[in-house]
Design a protein around this motif. Structure first.
Motif, PDB file in Angstrom:
ATOM      1  N   SER A  41      47.048  37.732  45.961  1.00 15.58           N
ATOM      2  CA  SER A  41      46.139  36.959  47.473  1.00 15.58           C
ATOM      3  C   SER A  41      45.714  36.224  45.725  1.00 15.58           C
ATOM      4  CB  SER A  41      45.572  38.959  47.018  1.00 15.58           C
ATOM      5  OG  SER A  41      44.869  38.276  45.453  1.00 15.58           O
ATOM      6  N   LYS A  42      44.411  35.069  47.302  1.00 18.72           N
ATOM      7  CA  LYS A  42      44.175  33.964  46.555  1.00 18.72           C
ATOM      8  C   LYS A  42      43.048  34.570  45.661  1.00 18.72           C
ATOM      9  CE  LYS A  42      44.417  31.605  50.675  1.00 18.72           C
ATOM     10  NZ  LYS A  42      43.821  30.952  51.502  1.00 18.72           N
ATOM     11  N   GLU A  43      42.511  35.803  45.390  1.00 18.39           N
ATOM     12  CA  GLU A  43      41.444  36.391  44.712  1.00 18.39           C
ATOM     13  C   GLU A  43      42.603  36.647  43.396  1.00 18.39           C
ATOM     14  OE1 GLU A  43      42.048  37.814  47.710  1.00 18.39           O
ATOM     15  OE2 GLU A  43      40.104  37.032  48.457  1.00 18.39           O
ATOM     16  N   ALA A  44      43.610  37.085  43.417  1.00 26.08           N
ATOM     17  CA  ALA A  44      44.215  37.761  42.173  1.00 26.08           C
ATOM     18  C   ALA A  44      44.885  36.011  41.276  1.00 26.08           C
ATOM     19  CB  ALA A  44      45.787  38.738  42.854  1.00 26.08           C
ATOM     20  N   HIS A  45      45.105  35.195  42.159  1.00 24.97           N
ATOM     21  CA  HIS A  45      46.065  34.157  41.295  1.00 24.97           C
ATOM     22  C   HIS A  45      44.171  33.254  41.111  1.00 24.97           C
ATOM     23  CE1 HIS A  45      48.315  30.165  42.451  1.00 24.97           C
ATOM     24  NE2 HIS A  45      48.561  29.852  41.570  1.00 24.97           N
ATOM     25  N   CYS A  46      43.355  33.494  41.690  1.00 26.95           N
ATOM     26  CA  CYS A  46      41.824  32.763  41.050  1.00 26.95           C
ATOM     27  C   CYS A  46      41.662  33.452  39.438  1.00 26.95           C
ATOM     28  CB  CYS A  46      40.524  32.738  41.760  1.00 26.95           C
ATOM     29  SG  CYS A  46      41.445  31.406  43.422  1.00 26.95           S
ATOM     30  N   ALA A  47      42.125  34.706  39.446  1.00 22.78           N
ATOM     31  CA  ALA A  47      41.406  35.609  38.551  1.00 22.78           C
ATOM     32  C   ALA A  47      42.530  35.211  37.282  1.00 22.78           C
ATOM     33  CB  ALA A  47      41.143  37.288  39.100  1.00 22.78           C
ATOM     34  N   LEU A  48      43.503  35.057  37.242  1.00 23.17           N
ATOM     35  CA  LEU A  48      45.102  35.305  36.815  1.00 23.17           C
ATOM     36  C   LEU A  48      44.637  33.262  36.345  1.00 23.17           C
ATOM     37  CD1 LEU A  48      47.475  35.041  35.213  1.00 23.17           C
ATOM     38  CD2 LEU A  48      48.487  33.999  36.750  1.00 23.17           C
ATOM     39  N   ALA A  49      43.662  32.558  36.762  1.00 20.33           N
ATOM     40  CA  ALA A  49      43.846  31.083  36.867  1.00 20.33           C
ATOM     41  C   ALA A  49      42.414  31.326  36.022  1.00 20.33           C
ATOM     42  CB  ALA A  49      43.313  29.970  37.486  1.00 20.33           C
ATOM     43  N   ASP A  50      41.935  31.805  35.742  1.00 15.89           N
ATOM     44  CA  ASP A  50      40.226  32.486  35.113  1.00 15.89           C
ATOM     45  C   ASP A  50      41.219  32.862  33.644  1.00 15.89           C
ATOM     46  OD1 ASP A  50      38.406  31.429  36.848  1.00 15.89           O
ATOM     47  OD2 ASP A  50      38.034  33.174  37.374  1.00 15.89           O
ATOM     48  N   SER A  51      42.111  33.984  33.782  1.00 18.72           N
ATOM     49  CA  SER A  51      42.232  34.515  32.339  1.00 18.72           C
ATOM     50  C   SER A  51      43.287  33.372  31.736  1.00 18.72           C
ATOM     51  CB  SER A  51      42.883  35.584  32.192  1.00 18.72           C
ATOM     52  OG  SER A  51      44.700  35.130  33.288  1.00 18.72           O
ATOM     53  N   HIS A 106      53.017  27.174  41.505  1.00 16.13           N
ATOM     54  CA  HIS A 106      53.173  28.346  41.125  1.00 16.13           C
ATOM     55  C   HIS A 106      52.946  29.670  41.774  1.00 16.13           C
ATOM     56  CE1 HIS A 106      49.950  30.726  38.034  1.00 16.13           C
ATOM     57  NE2 HIS A 106      50.766  29.844  37.363  1.00 16.13           N
ATOM     58  N   ARG A 107      51.694  29.744  43.446  1.00 17.17           N
ATOM     59  CA  ARG A 107      51.644  30.553  43.558  1.00 17.17           C
ATOM     60  C   ARG A 107      53.405  30.878  44.340  1.00 17.17           C
ATOM     61  NH1 ARG A 107      53.800  31.870  47.887  1.00 17.17           N
ATOM     62  NH2 ARG A 107      54.209  29.747  48.671  1.00 17.17           N
ATOM     63  N   GLU A 108      53.898  30.410  44.215  1.00 20.25           N
ATOM     64  CA  GLU A 108      56.165  30.060  44.965  1.00 20.25           C
ATOM     65  C   GLU A 108      56.704  31.208  43.211  1.00 20.25           C
ATOM     66  OE1 GLU A 108      60.413  28.894  45.270  1.00 20.25           O
ATOM     67  OE2 GLU A 108      58.175  27.315  45.650  1.00 20.25           O
ATOM     68  N   TRP A 109      55.472  30.411  41.641  1.00 20.75           N
ATOM     69  CA  TRP A 109      56.847  31.434  41.019  1.00 20.75           C
ATOM     70  C   TRP A 109      55.994  32.777  40.557  1.00 20.75           C
ATOM     71  CZ3 TRP A 109      54.219  32.953  36.667  1.00 20.75           C
ATOM     72  CH2 TRP A 109      54.848  33.028  35.288  1.00 20.75           C
ATOM     73  N   LEU A 110      54.625  33.155  41.396  1.00 22.51           N
ATOM     74  CA  LEU A 110      53.839  34.241  40.431  1.00 22.51           C
ATOM     75  C   LEU A 110      54.275  35.029  41.666  1.00 22.51           C
ATOM     76  CD1 LEU A 110      49.912  33.044  40.532  1.00 22.51           C
ATOM     77  CD2 LEU A 110      52.138  33.847  39.083  1.00 22.51           C
ATOM     78  N   CYS A 111      55.275  34.657  43.125  1.00 24.60           N
ATOM     79  CA  CYS A 111      56.042  35.872  44.378  1.00 24.60           C
ATOM     80  C   CYS A 111      57.190  36.166  43.557  1.00 24.60           C
ATOM     81  CB  CYS A 111      55.433  35.090  45.416  1.00 24.60           C
ATOM     82  SG  CYS A 111      53.958  35.128  45.464  1.00 24.60           S
ATOM     83  N   ILE A 112      57.590  35.212  42.230  1.00 27.77           N
ATOM     84  CA  ILE A 112      58.695  35.961  41.887  1.00 27.77           C
ATOM     85  C   ILE A 112      59.130  36.969  41.582  1.00 27.77           C
ATOM     86  CG2 ILE A 112      60.911  35.075  40.650  1.00 27.77           C
ATOM     87  CD1 ILE A 112      60.191  32.128  41.558  1.00 27.77           C
ATOM     88  N   TYR A 113      57.654  37.207  40.520  1.00 25.68           N
ATOM     89  CA  TYR A 113      58.015  38.356  39.286  1.00 25.68           C
ATOM     90  C   TYR A 113      56.596  39.375  39.721  1.00 25.68           C
ATOM     91  CZ  TYR A 113      59.990  34.698  36.586  1.00 25.68           C
ATOM     92  OH  TYR A 113      60.716  33.973  35.964  1.00 25.68           O
TER      93      TYR A 113
END
Length: 141
Positions: A99-109, A85-92
């Motif tokens: 960042s780990k914070e952005a990844h967590c915030a997205l998961a919360d959303s 999922h991190r790799e996929w996000l970094c594609i876009y």
């Protein structure tokens, strides 16, 4: 029309449709710079890069379904989903945005937004929360 021209048209259409459906929302949430940078990344993708992103998305979904069935968000399979999922996000996402914070915030959303919940819960009720929990573990939150 050549295949390259068709693919360029496909990407432009995708961006325009996304802007029409979600543009105001994502721009207010993430900012115009981030959205514009993501759109530029899509425009710059080769057909092979696009196909890779699509295959990765399918792998994420299949592996998430399997991990959810095991029920352990800290397990190896669930954590592999988070890495993909991190790799996929970094594609876009624009360079340096992850960042780990952005990844967590997205998961919360994902849990907060019924559209995302419907997407991930198609693998089983509670799958979205499972993914969020796995991402929190992955990110050390």
């Amino acid at each position: 029309m050549k295949d390259k021209e068709k693919f360029e048209g496909f990407k432009q259409n995708l961006i325009e449709n996304n802007e029409a459906a979600y543009g105001a929302e994502i721009r207010s949430t993430y900012g115009s710079d981030a959205v514009d940078a993501s759109n530029q990344k899509i425009k710059g993708m080769s057909k092979e890069q696009w196909q890779y992103a699509e295959r990765l998305s399918e792998q994420i979904n299949q592996t998430l379904k399997e991990a959810f069935e095991l029920g352990n968000p800290a397990g190896d399979l669930a954590q592999r989903v988070c890495e993909m999922h991190r790799e996929w996000l970094c594609i876009y996402w624009k360079e340096g945005m992850y960042s780990k914070e952005a990844h967590c915030a997205l998961a919360d959303s994902y849990v907060a937004d019924e559209r995302f919940t419907a997407y991930y819960d198609r693998f089983g009720k509670g799958c979205t929360r499972f993914l969020r929990d796995a991402i929190r573990i992955y990110c050390g939150a």
